[in-house]
Design a protein around this motif. Structure first.
Motif, PDB file in Angstrom:
ATOM      1  N   MET A   1       0.802  -1.509  -0.402  1.00 42.76           N
ATOM      2  CA  MET A   1       0.056   0.369  -0.220  1.00 42.76           C
ATOM      3  C   MET A   1       0.437   1.405  -0.051  1.00 42.76           C
ATOM      4  O   MET A   1       0.656   1.823  -0.114  1.00 42.76           O
ATOM      5  CB  MET A   1      -0.836  -0.144   1.158  1.00 42.76           C
ATOM      6  N   ILE A   2       2.001   1.256   0.801  1.00 43.11           N
ATOM      7  CA  ILE A   2       3.111   2.409   0.806  1.00 43.11           C
ATOM      8  C   ILE A   2       3.682   2.663  -0.543  1.00 43.11           C
ATOM      9  O   ILE A   2       3.174   3.887  -0.732  1.00 43.11           O
ATOM     10  CB  ILE A   2       3.998   1.892   2.288  1.00 43.11           C
ATOM     11  N   ALA A   3       3.752   2.490  -1.624  1.00 44.34           N
ATOM     12  CA  ALA A   3       4.335   1.948  -1.964  1.00 44.34           C
ATOM     13  C   ALA A   3       3.272   2.458  -3.642  1.00 44.34           C
ATOM     14  O   ALA A   3       3.917   3.444  -4.745  1.00 44.34           O
ATOM     15  CB  ALA A   3       5.095   0.412  -3.167  1.00 44.34           C
ATOM     16  N   VAL A  34      11.629   1.590   1.424  1.00 46.88           N
ATOM     17  CA  VAL A  34      11.620   1.646  -0.688  1.00 46.88           C
ATOM     18  C   VAL A  34      10.194   3.023  -0.363  1.00 46.88           C
ATOM     19  O   VAL A  34      10.114   3.444  -1.587  1.00 46.88           O
ATOM     20  CB  VAL A  34      11.809   0.463  -1.365  1.00 46.88           C
ATOM     21  N   GLY A  35       9.408   1.989  -0.608  1.00 46.71           N
ATOM     22  CA  GLY A  35       8.182   2.692  -1.183  1.00 46.71           C
ATOM     23  C   GLY A  35       7.970   4.101  -0.022  1.00 46.71           C
ATOM     24  O   GLY A  35       7.526   5.274  -0.509  1.00 46.71           O
ATOM     25  N   LYS A  51      14.890  11.787   7.139  1.00 41.66           N
ATOM     26  CA  LYS A  51      14.945  11.160   8.630  1.00 41.66           C
ATOM     27  C   LYS A  51      14.503   9.873   8.109  1.00 41.66           C
ATOM     28  O   LYS A  51      15.376   9.371   9.055  1.00 41.66           O
ATOM     29  CB  LYS A  51      14.172  11.662   9.377  1.00 41.66           C
ATOM     30  N   TYR A  52      14.143   8.756   7.474  1.00 41.73           N
ATOM     31  CA  TYR A  52      13.286   7.859   7.393  1.00 41.73           C
ATOM     32  C   TYR A  52      14.503   6.872   7.090  1.00 41.73           C
ATOM     33  O   TYR A  52      14.500   5.399   7.536  1.00 41.73           O
ATOM     34  CB  TYR A  52      12.258   7.562   6.050  1.00 41.73           C
ATOM     35  N   ASP A  67      18.459  -0.558  -2.988  1.00 39.08           N
ATOM     36  CA  ASP A  67      16.988   0.079  -3.935  1.00 39.08           C
ATOM     37  C   ASP A  67      16.939   1.168  -2.801  1.00 39.08           C
ATOM     38  O   ASP A  67      16.632   2.336  -2.704  1.00 39.08           O
ATOM     39  CB  ASP A  67      15.609  -1.192  -3.497  1.00 39.08           C
ATOM     40  N   GLN A  68      17.375   1.193  -1.184  1.00 35.89           N
ATOM     41  CA  GLN A  68      17.757   2.234  -0.385  1.00 35.89           C
ATOM     42  C   GLN A  68      18.197   3.077  -0.709  1.00 35.89           C
ATOM     43  O   GLN A  68      17.683   4.309  -0.877  1.00 35.89           O
ATOM     44  CB  GLN A  68      17.431   1.588   0.608  1.00 35.89           C
TER      45      GLN A  68
END
Length: 90
Positions: A1-3, A34-35, A51-52, A67-68
Motif C-alpha cells: 500500500m505504501i508503494a 523503498v516505498g 529522517k526515514y 534499492d534504498q
C-alpha cells in the motif's frame, strides 16, 4: 500500500500509513522503506526522507540494500542536494 500511494502521487498517505504501522507495532521491512523513500522523493520531502533513511540505517534487523541507496540518491538529486546522499553513504 505504501508503494502504491508513492507511485500514484499520494506521498502524505504513504507516510501516514507508515506512521500507523508503527503505532500498531508492525515492523517495516526493506520494501516498506523503498516505498516510503520513493514517496518522499516524488513529493520533494527531503528532510523527511533523510529522517526515514536514518531510521532504516539504525534498524539493525534490516540490511540497507541498493534499492534504498538508489532512493536516497534520487531524493537528494531531485532537490539538488547530492552532497546529502554522499554524506549518508559514508
Amino acid at each position: 500500500m505504501i508503494a502504491a500511494y508513492a507511485h500514484h502521487g499520494s506521498p502524505r498517505e504513504a507516510i501516514s500509513l507508515y506512521e500507523e504501522m508503527l503505532k500498531l507495532q508492525l515492523k517495516p521491512n526493506d520494501v516498506t522503506y523503498v516505498g516510503l523513500l520513493a514517496a518522499c522523493s516524488h513529493a520533494g520531502l527531503v528532510e523527511e526522507g533523510l529522517k526515514y533513511f536514518d531510521e532504516l540505517a539504525r534498524e539493525r534487523s534490516i540490511e540497507v540494500r541498493e534499492d534504498q541507496y538508489a532512493c536516497l540518491i534520487d531524493l537528494c538529486g531531485r532537490a539538488g542536494r547530492l552532497e546529502g546522499s554522499a554524506n549518508s553513504l559514508l
